[in-house]
Write an enzyme that holds these catalytic residues in place. Structure first.
Site, mmCIF file in Angstrom:
data_model
loop_
_atom_site.group_PDB
_atom_site.id
_atom_site.type_symbol
_atom_site.label_atom_id
_atom_site.label_comp_id
_atom_site.label_asym_id
_atom_site.label_seq_id
_atom_site.Cartn_x
_atom_site.Cartn_y
_atom_site.Cartn_z
ATOM 1 N N CYS A 26 0.836 -1.181 0.000
ATOM 2 C CA CYS A 26 0.000 0.000 0.000
ATOM 3 C C CYS A 26 0.875 1.236 0.000
ATOM 4 O O CYS A 26 1.577 1.516 0.959
ATOM 5 C CB CYS A 26 -0.872 -0.081 1.245
ATOM 6 S SG CYS A 26 -1.329 1.445 1.979
ATOM 7 N N CYS A 29 0.537 3.685 2.746
ATOM 8 C CA CYS A 29 1.118 3.233 4.015
ATOM 9 C C CYS A 29 2.611 3.509 4.028
ATOM 10 O O CYS A 29 3.175 3.924 5.037
ATOM 11 C CB CYS A 29 0.899 1.741 4.218
ATOM 12 S SG CYS A 29 -0.823 1.315 4.339
ATOM 13 N N ASP A 410 36.555 18.244 -19.436
ATOM 14 C CA ASP A 410 37.952 18.386 -19.147
ATOM 15 C C ASP A 410 38.670 18.002 -20.449
ATOM 16 O O ASP A 410 38.106 17.300 -21.273
ATOM 17 C CB ASP A 410 38.214 17.395 -18.009
ATOM 18 C CG ASP A 410 39.646 17.140 -17.752
ATOM 19 O OD1 ASP A 410 40.372 18.122 -17.612
ATOM 20 O OD2 ASP A 410 40.027 15.970 -17.673
#
Ligand code: ADP
Ligand code: MG
Length: 711
Positions: A26, A29, A410
């Protein structure tokens, strides 16, 4: 029931504890559990994974100790989880199926003209009503049981709402509606659980690309053993056409090996004595004897799978949005439902009709499809990326990459191959061999591509002088003492005085480092690096995705300018120190999302500061896997546009899923309110339909990558 599955953190603070709540039935929940745990003193972070029900609690060991936390978590967690494990699920599946059969039977009976049965008390009950009633009872049983558990814990869960609707429908005599609701709700839950299980399995499938058994050479004999039984140091034999089972180094033999399982690159690489090989890669044409270097559980492939598993716990902001949404959504709908039942009834309208509409709203309140859709989509994308050799270490990083506007790069080792060529230029008649000796000795302590190139100049690396007080100067060079005298290798600024020859050399725009005592260089080392062959294509692809490349380099401006021109980069910043790269990345972030891609050497601060840090490097090296939010397992810049594309597709799918599930709910709610829908229709469209649509959409993310990888 809460089963601790964790590792009680490591020595570093704060500590982390993992618990499993099975299964995370759930979603509302889960959100409530998260909130309750977060309120516990000493707990700094709580994450509940909707996919596997693992609750991860991060806490400060100074204010709550592990045992105490365990106790608290077990009480709260134990209260919250209300499903007793996998066996129980089979019972639920069976009940759902049975309720479906009764529903079908009732429907048939109804269509065939029904048989009125004389019930006790003189109430006429038809066969279909009885069959529907049984169907509702069977399908409703597990829901009502979970609802009681929720009630005991004072939670406002989905099961409670659906139970009220089932019982309410029965009470109103709507047995068909009750049965259909119970069955379809069970079906929707089953679909969601299956989608979650499939997503979990796709992570495990990453590991299954390595064989479970290998041929070990022991005492001159070949023995077949499970991979877990083989220790580092032992030698395994892999024949042509077989997949390597463990990470190791080739001890004998030569073969082309396809490393697609790890790098996503299908072109095979030739492996011979001394070369590293990885579990999951395919030996094509020769036999290899491989000395195992890592136990099965620590192979590169296993670490990739573990990191992908971990990644879905680092929720993306969009997932947090869904969690929050689910939290407010349910109580809101419940409040509306109560009003819908009360107000018209008080106004003297048909109570029965409006109560029924209110029940429908309760059913519509289940945000289940919505809750499952985001994690399933994210895991699909993470797995798809891993299969292409792109290791994304968090769903959050995946979302961030989708919104990136700048890619800072870089130069050395990223835009150029890490293989530089070095050439010595002595100053004032110094001995070139002396310059090499000093420079190579000093560079022994550095990982930088420049250091590697300089070391390669020394013919005999064993006779180099000892270095005392070695110091790496990130982004500038190296320093140390030889026989008490201080020497430096690196950028011109490290020297107090530059001879005219050096100044001329630098003005000519060559890439060079200087060697000598800090007062004065005795020689220069000219460096030439080559652009990666794929760099131009990769940057063009990025520009098409509207991501602007920005070059950030420690090298000199003329060199940077040349590289930028060759690749069509418009924004260039040269002669930067690592902290200046960091500042520039932060500056770019004010203009939009920034990803930084670097080789992980000297670049750690910029990697960390960017919204997404992407590390390139050789596969299997710790640095490449550990650094950054994303690791490109294939040393290839094309992974960056691929990743941006994947991130955007993932986010599109997630957004579409959220929109679809909310929209379907709203449409159904509208119909219900107008009295045009039934309970059955509400669940059929809002849950079953939404679940199918949303998870099907999410699974699409895995499609193309799977196709590419199939052997
Ligand atoms: P890039 O941004 O090109 O990757 P770095 O920031 O790593 O460059 O380094 C910047 C400059 O610092 C190099 O161009 C070089 O001049 C100097 N440097 C860095 N590391 C070393 C080293 N190990 N030895 C010599 N010079 C170094
Ligand atoms: Mg670098």
């Amino acid at each position: 029931m809460v089963i601790p599955v964790g590792r009680t953190g490591d020595v570093r603070e704060p500590e982390t504890r993992e618990l499993r709540v099975t299964p995370p039935h759930c979603p509302t929940c889960a959100a409530q559990l998260e909130r309750r745990l977060a309120a516990v003193e000493g707990v700094t972070d709580v994450e509940v994974s909707t996919l596997d029900g693992v609750v991860r609690v991060t806490y400060d060991p100074a204010s709550i100790d592990a045992a105490e936390l365990d106790r608290v978590v077990t009480t709260i967690g134990g209260q919250i989880s209300h499903v007793e494990g996998e066996d129980h699920d089979h019972l639920e599946e069976g009940l759902t199926l049975a309720s479906g059969l009764f529903l079908l039977g009732g429907g048939l009976a109804y269509l065939l003209g029904d048989i009125p049965l004389e019930a006790v008390g003189g109430v006429g009950v038809s066969l279909s009503t009885i069959l529907f009633g049984i169907g509702a009872a069977l399908g409703g049983f597990p829901v009502v049981r979970r609802a009681f558990a929720e009630l005991r814990q004072r939670l406002l869960g989905i099961d409670l709402l659906v139970s009220i609707a089932i019982v309410g429908a029965l009470a109103l005599g709507e047995t068909f509606e009750a049965a259909a609701l119970a069955f379809l709700f069970g079906l929707a839950e089953w679909l969601e659980e299956r989608a979650a299980a499939r997503a979990r399995r796709s992570i495990r499938d990453l590991l299954d690309r390595a064989p479970k058994r290998v041929t070990v050479l022991r005492g001159g004999r070949e023995i077949e053993l499970p991979v877990e039984a083989v220790s580092p140091g032992e030698v395994i034999l892999v024949r042509p056409g077989e997949t390597i089972g463990l990470d190791g180094v080739v001890a004998r033999g030569r073969s082309s090996v396809s490393e697609a399982a790890i790098t996503g690159e299908s072109t095979p690489v030739t492996k011979e004595e001394g070369d590293p090989v990885y579990a999951g890669t395919l030996v094509e044409d020769g036999s290899l004897e491989i000395r195992v270097i890592r136990p099965a559980g620590e192979s590169t492939l296993a670490r990739i799978a573990a990191l992908v598993e971990e990644a879905q716990h680092r929720k993306a902001p969009v997932e947090r949005f869904v969690d929050r949404f689910a939290r407010y959504y349910t109580p809101t709908v419940v409040a509306i439902a109560v009003l819908v039942a009360l107000i018209p009834t008080l106004l003297g309208l048909s109570a029965r009709e409006w109560i029924f509409r209110a029940l429908m709203l309760l059913v519509i309140a289940c945000p289940c499809a919505l809750a499952i859709s985001t994690p399933v989509a994210m895991v699909s994308a993470l797995v798809a990326a891993a299969k292409r050799g792109i290791l994304v270490k968090g769903a959050a990083a995946l979302e961030a990459i989708a919104g990136v506007r700048f890619l800072a790069l870089d130069k050395t080792g990223t835009l150029t191959t890490g293989e530089l060529r070095a050439e010595v230029l002595p100053l004032n008649g110094a001995d070139p061999r002396e310059i090499i000796r000093i420079a190579a000795a000093l560079e022994r302590g550095s990982e930088h591509p420049i250091a590697r190139a300089i070391r390669a100049l020394a013919e005999d690396s064993d006779s180099l002088p000892e270095i005392e007080d070695f110091q790496a100067l990130p982004g500038r060079g190296v320093r140390g003492r030889i026989g008490g005298e201080e020497y430096v290798v690196g950028r011109p600024e490290l020297f107090r005085e530059l001879p005219a020859a050096v100044r001329e050399l630098l003005a000519s725009g060559k890439s060079a480092v200087l060697v000598g005592k800090p007062e004065r260089p005795i020689g220069a080392i000219l460096l030439s690096d080559e652009l990666r062959p794929e760099a131009k294509w990769a940057l063009a692809a990025l520009r098409e995705l509207r991501v602007e490349p920005v070059l950030l380099t420690g090298d000199r401006a003329p060199v940077a300018q040349r590289v930028a021109e060759a690749l069509g980069i418009r924004e260039v910043h040269a002669e930067l120190l690592p902290e200046e790269k960091l500042a520039l990345v932060e500056g770019l972030r004010e203009r939009g999302g920034v990803a930084f891609v670097g080789d992980g050497i000297n670049d750690a601060p910029a990697l960390a500061a960017a919204d997404v840090g992407i590390a390139m490097g050789d596969i299997g090296t710790d640095a490449a896997i550990e650094a950054g939010d994303v690791a490109l397992m294939r040393d290839d810049l094309r992974g960056v546009p691929e990743l941006v594309g994947l991130g955007r597709r993932a986010l599109r799918v997630v957004r579409a899923n959220i929109a679809v599930s909310i929209l379907l709910k709203l449409v159904v709610a509208g119909f219900a309110f107008a009295g045009l829908a039934s309970l059955a229709l509400a669940v059929l469209i809002g849950d079953v339909g939404a679940s199918l649509l949303v998870t099907g959409n999410a699974m699409r993310l895995q499609g193309p990558a799977l196709g590419r990888q199939e052997r």
